[in-house]
Design a protein around this motif. Structure first.
Motif, PDB file in Angstrom:
ATOM      1  N   SER A  74      -1.656  -3.829  -3.383  1.00 49.10           N
ATOM      2  CA  SER A  74      -2.123  -3.934  -4.135  1.00 49.10           C
ATOM      3  C   SER A  74      -1.873  -5.888  -3.532  1.00 49.10           C
ATOM      4  O   SER A  74      -3.206  -7.219  -3.461  1.00 49.10           O
ATOM      5  N   HIS A  78      -4.591  -9.018  -1.866  1.00 44.46           N
ATOM      6  CA  HIS A  78      -5.695  -9.593  -3.301  1.00 44.46           C
ATOM      7  C   HIS A  78      -4.762  -9.905  -4.136  1.00 44.46           C
ATOM      8  O   HIS A  78      -4.082  -8.928  -4.965  1.00 44.46           O
ATOM      9  N   LEU A  81      -5.460  -8.922  -7.681  1.00 44.73           N
ATOM     10  CA  LEU A  81      -5.879  -7.537  -7.455  1.00 44.73           C
ATOM     11  C   LEU A  81      -4.540  -6.947  -7.853  1.00 44.73           C
ATOM     12  O   LEU A  81      -3.819  -6.439  -8.359  1.00 44.73           O
ATOM     13  N   SER A  82      -3.652  -7.335  -7.344  1.00 45.09           N
ATOM     14  CA  SER A  82      -1.888  -7.029  -8.015  1.00 45.09           C
ATOM     15  C   SER A  82      -1.647  -6.940  -9.508  1.00 45.09           C
ATOM     16  O   SER A  82      -0.877  -6.485  -9.921  1.00 45.09           O
ATOM     17  N   ALA A  84      -4.059  -6.887 -11.621  1.00 42.02           N
ATOM     18  CA  ALA A  84      -5.264  -6.168 -12.116  1.00 42.02           C
ATOM     19  C   ALA A  84      -4.434  -4.728 -12.322  1.00 42.02           C
ATOM     20  O   ALA A  84      -3.968  -3.875 -12.834  1.00 42.02           O
ATOM     21  N   VAL A  85      -3.935  -4.748 -11.232  1.00 42.02           N
ATOM     22  CA  VAL A  85      -2.993  -2.979 -11.338  1.00 42.02           C
ATOM     23  C   VAL A  85      -1.853  -3.596 -11.656  1.00 42.02           C
ATOM     24  O   VAL A  85      -1.873  -2.141 -12.915  1.00 42.02           O
TER      25      VAL A  85
END
Length: 181
Positions: A74, A78, A81-82, A84-85
């Motif tokens: 992720s 982006h 995104l990392s 959020a993960v």
């Protein structure tokens, strides 16, 4: 700083929404294979105790590797995104609201035991020492403490220590321990 922000965000999500739905929790995806894997290891090693330890280590390592891989992939897509993960993986390991509810049930059980304990009188009007009431009260206090440590303190400790991979490894170990594996 990034890990602390992810942990705080996951903590707030858990306080607001509670534990994620069972079908979407990351550890539930891995846990289906745990009994089959342990049975295979038991047959291979022949020692049930050693099979439990090997299974626990393998599944904790698999959970940490999966979390690390998800963060890495992720991050290539982006940076947000990392993040959020990471938040989601930590959120999946926490169950603070659930710990509060378990502690409340234990406290209510202890209060009932105390009421039973305090209302029993002997022939001379003295209080009777009710061993069952004391034992129930102690058991309830232990259950409340376990709920807080198991569902809140330990996942937060591991999340701050090693981010989402450490929280995922702890959650996998807890899941296998709870399942009796």
């Amino acid at each position: 700083m990034r890990i602390a922000l992810a942990v705080i965000t996951a903590f707030l999500l858990d306080l607001v929404f509670g534990h994620p739905l069972r079908a979407t929790r990351p550890m539930d995806l891995l846990s289906g294979a745990a009994p089959r894997f342990e049975k295979f290891i038991k047959g291979f090693l022949g020692n049930p105790g050693a099979a439990q330890v090997v299974s626990l280590l393998c599944f904790s390592a698999a959970a940490a590797a999966a979390a690390l891989s998800a963060e890495h992939v992720s991050k290539k897509l982006h940076p947000m995104l990392s993040f959020a993960v990471s938040v989601y993986l930590i959120y999946g390991a926490l169950s603070i609201r659930d710990a509060g509810e378990r502690a409340r049930r234990a406290y209510d059980a202890a209060a009932g035991a105390r009421r039973r304990f305090s209302t029993r009188k002997g022939r001379a009007g003295r209080d009777i020492f009710d061993k069952a009431g004391v034992a129930a009260s102690a058991r309830a206090a232990g259950d409340a403490a376990l709920a807080i440590v198991e569902s809140a303190s330990a996942p937060l400790f591991y999340a701050f220590l090693g981010g989402a991979p450490a929280a995922a490894a702890y959650a996998a170990a807890k899941k296998m321990f709870r399942a009796g594996a």
